[in-house]
Design a protein around this motif. Structure first.
Motif, PDB file in Angstrom:
ATOM      1  N   ILE A  22      56.960  -1.590   5.861  1.00  0.00           N
ATOM      2  CA  ILE A  22      58.148  -1.926   6.669  1.00  0.00           C
ATOM      3  C   ILE A  22      59.422  -1.462   5.936  1.00  0.00           C
ATOM      4  CG2 ILE A  22      59.597  -3.864   7.458  1.00  0.00           C
ATOM      5  CD1 ILE A  22      57.052  -5.240   8.392  1.00  0.00           C
ATOM      6  N   ILE A  24      59.639   1.045   3.879  1.00  0.00           N
ATOM      7  CA  ILE A  24      59.703   2.516   4.021  1.00  0.00           C
ATOM      8  C   ILE A  24      60.233   2.885   5.413  1.00  0.00           C
ATOM      9  CG2 ILE A  24      58.352   4.664   4.035  1.00  0.00           C
ATOM     10  CD1 ILE A  24      56.466   3.330   2.021  1.00  0.00           C
ATOM     11  N   CYS A  25      59.773   2.142   6.442  1.00  0.00           N
ATOM     12  CA  CYS A  25      60.232   2.409   7.818  1.00  0.00           C
ATOM     13  C   CYS A  25      61.747   2.228   7.917  1.00  0.00           C
ATOM     14  CB  CYS A  25      59.565   1.460   8.804  1.00  0.00           C
ATOM     15  SG  CYS A  25      57.831   1.744   9.019  1.00  0.00           S
ATOM     16  N   LEU A  26      62.242   1.147   7.326  1.00  0.00           N
ATOM     17  CA  LEU A  26      63.687   0.866   7.407  1.00  0.00           C
ATOM     18  C   LEU A  26      64.495   1.934   6.665  1.00  0.00           C
ATOM     19  CD1 LEU A  26      63.605  -3.023   6.998  1.00  0.00           C
ATOM     20  CD2 LEU A  26      63.930  -1.721   9.089  1.00  0.00           C
ATOM     21  N   THR A  28      63.525   5.015   6.306  1.00  0.00           N
ATOM     22  CA  THR A  28      63.444   6.204   7.169  1.00  0.00           C
ATOM     23  C   THR A  28      64.466   6.115   8.307  1.00  0.00           C
ATOM     24  OG1 THR A  28      61.102   6.180   6.715  1.00  0.00           O
ATOM     25  CG2 THR A  28      61.826   7.701   8.402  1.00  0.00           C
TER      26      THR A  28
ATOM     27  N   MET B  75      57.366   4.205  13.896  1.00  0.00           N
ATOM     28  CA  MET B  75      56.699   3.929  12.605  1.00  0.00           C
ATOM     29  C   MET B  75      56.607   2.424  12.391  1.00  0.00           C
ATOM     30  SD  MET B  75      58.416   6.508   9.936  1.00  0.00           S
ATOM     31  CE  MET B  75      57.913   6.047   8.311  1.00  0.00           C
ATOM     32  N   LEU B  76      57.729   1.744  12.595  1.00  0.00           N
ATOM     33  CA  LEU B  76      57.792   0.306  12.364  1.00  0.00           C
ATOM     34  C   LEU B  76      56.955  -0.448  13.405  1.00  0.00           C
ATOM     35  CD1 LEU B  76      59.123  -1.939  10.673  1.00  0.00           C
ATOM     36  CD2 LEU B  76      60.938  -2.004  12.333  1.00  0.00           C
TER      37      LEU B  76
END
Lengths: 277, 164
Positions: A22, A24-26, A28, B75-76
């Motif tokens: 999560i 890493i997603c944020l 990104t 992705m999330l």
């Protein structure tokens, strides 16, 4: 020494993996607009679109007969309209010559085929089979015979991604053709709306909404849709108008890209002017 | 385990081609089923929660990259959907899930969560009713996706075939 960590990992490994991913997603999400991210994206969709276009061509061929029939009928209707418009065109060019106006209606159109569609409710995008090699640039408007479809957002050498009107990231300056009322049009996730219109302004159901000359993205009048009337916003001094788009994004297969881009010179001039004041 | 990842990622690409070229033809009022999510739920139940979470992350990353969406949003949402689907991965019940309508309910749950997270990232409009927004953008496409997932139950091999 590592035993406590090992125990924590054993007991909570699913949650640790989830939290790390999560984060890493944020991260990104925060680097979305960086040039490197855009470059990687254009490379990825360019490679994938080559495969999609093969499948799309097969389906395109199957639908060609039906479309031919529809186009023939449409052609006949257009022919009747053209003869009428020709008369107006001659009259118009004479008047323009008189006023020494520069004819601004001859925009080069680049024909394109939609090879894939990502139809989510809020991030509607389509992929076209034309790209940098065909003269495309990000920001160019995309139209079909019904009206504005969207705006080119990313390009690779041979393909392009278009944000359609049903994409929350696309906002355009539009105007009511009848009353001349200007406003910002956006997709709110479920409807196309023109926002921040003062409550005293006149927008009637059935009015034609076109792109405004004030728009820095599409500064030529391209039809967008029909106003469905003002919806009463309880608080504040502004209303919003719902718009029914002319273009059918689900059925659209062939489009044209208008070869005009946002004028950096004009934007720069305006920015300098506002900075000085 | 590694080959499991490779197969699920390799299968992603033909499925994404189908999702972006053929699935729009069966859309109902702009609502389309999410084939990628069905595959994610299937693999997550089969291979466990960590596998599901990581696979959701990879699927989301590839989806964002290829479709030109907001990089990080799918992705999330898919990471969390994979995590939830993996929660139902139980060696004793796994086979039952694939053969009964429980699978449809798991797909419905994951799909609604996936779509709601996506909606949160892309729609910030205070004038729109949140409940209506979640219903239109979360529940309705979720139901469509879960109905389509019934094909997994219909075509899932019988126990005797698997054991052989």
């Amino acid at each position: 020494m590592f035993r406590p960590f090992s125990n924590i990992w054993e007991n909570f490994k699913e949650y640790i993996v989830l939290v790390v991913l999560i984060i890493i997603c944020l991260i990104t999400l925060s680097i979305n607009q960086k040039p490197a991210a855009k470059k990687v994206r254009s490379l990825a969709f360019g490679s994938f679109a080559a495969f999609s276009s093969v499948i799309s061509d097969i389906f395109d061929f199957a639908g060609v007969r039906g479309e031919n029939e529809r186009l023939r009928k449409f052609n006949a209707e257009l022919m009747l309209q053209v003869s009428e418009l020709r008369k107006f065109g001659i009259e118009n060019s004479e008047l323009k010559q008189l006023l020494s106006l520069k004819d601004s209606s001859n925009f080069p159109l680049i024909p394109a085929t939609i090879i894939s569609k990502s139809l989510s409710r809020s991030q509607n995008t389509i992929t076209l089979n034309v790209g940098k090699n065909d003269g495309l640039k990000p920001g160019m408007p995309v139209i079909n015979d019904q009206g504005l479809v969207g705006v080119v957002s990313s390009i690779s050498d041979d393909f392009a991604i278009v944000q359609t009107l049903k994409n929350v990231e696309l906002k355009l300056t539009v105007k009511d053709e009848r009353s001349g009322v200007e406003g910002i049009m956006k997709w709110n996730g479920s409807e196309l709306v023109m926002v921040d219109i003062p409550k005293t302004y006149d927008i009637q159901p059935g009015d034609r909404i076109v792109t405004s000359q004030l728009s820095s993205i599409v500064d030529v009048p391209v039809p967008i849709g029909m106003a469905l009337g003002l919806s009463k916003v309880e608080t504040g001094i502004f209303n919003e108008a719902k718009i029914k788009p002319y273009a059918d994004f689900i059925k659209a297969e062939h489009v044209f890209v208008i070869s005009i881009v946002e004028s950096k010179q004009k934007n720069g001039l305006e920015l300098n002017f506002y900075n000085r004041n | 385990m590694r080959s499991e990842y490779i197969w699920s990622i390799v299968l992603f690409f033909p499925l994404l081609i189908i999702q972006t070229t053929i699935v729009p033809f069966i859309s109902v009022n702009g609502i389309t089923p999410d084939l990628i999510l069905i595959m994610l739920v299937f693999y997550s139940i089969r291979n466990g929660q960590i596998y599901g979470t990581v696979l959701g992350f990879i699927y989301g990353f590839l989806f964002d990259l290829i479709t030109g969406g907001l990089l990080g949003s799918a992705m999330l949402s898919k990471t969390i959907a994979g995590f939830i689907a993996g929660y139902f991965s139980n060696e004793n019940k796994r086979e039952n899930y694939f053969r009964t309508y429980t699978f449809i309910l798991i797909v419905l749950l994951c799909s609604v969560v996936d779509l709601i997270i996506n909606t949160l990232f892309s729609t910030i409009d205070l004038n729109t009713s949140i409940v209506l927004l979640f219903f239109e953008q979360g529940v309705l496409p979720g139901i469509y996706t879960s109905v389509l997932s019934a094909f997994i139950i219909l075509f899932y091999p019988k126990r005797s075939i698997i054991e052989n």
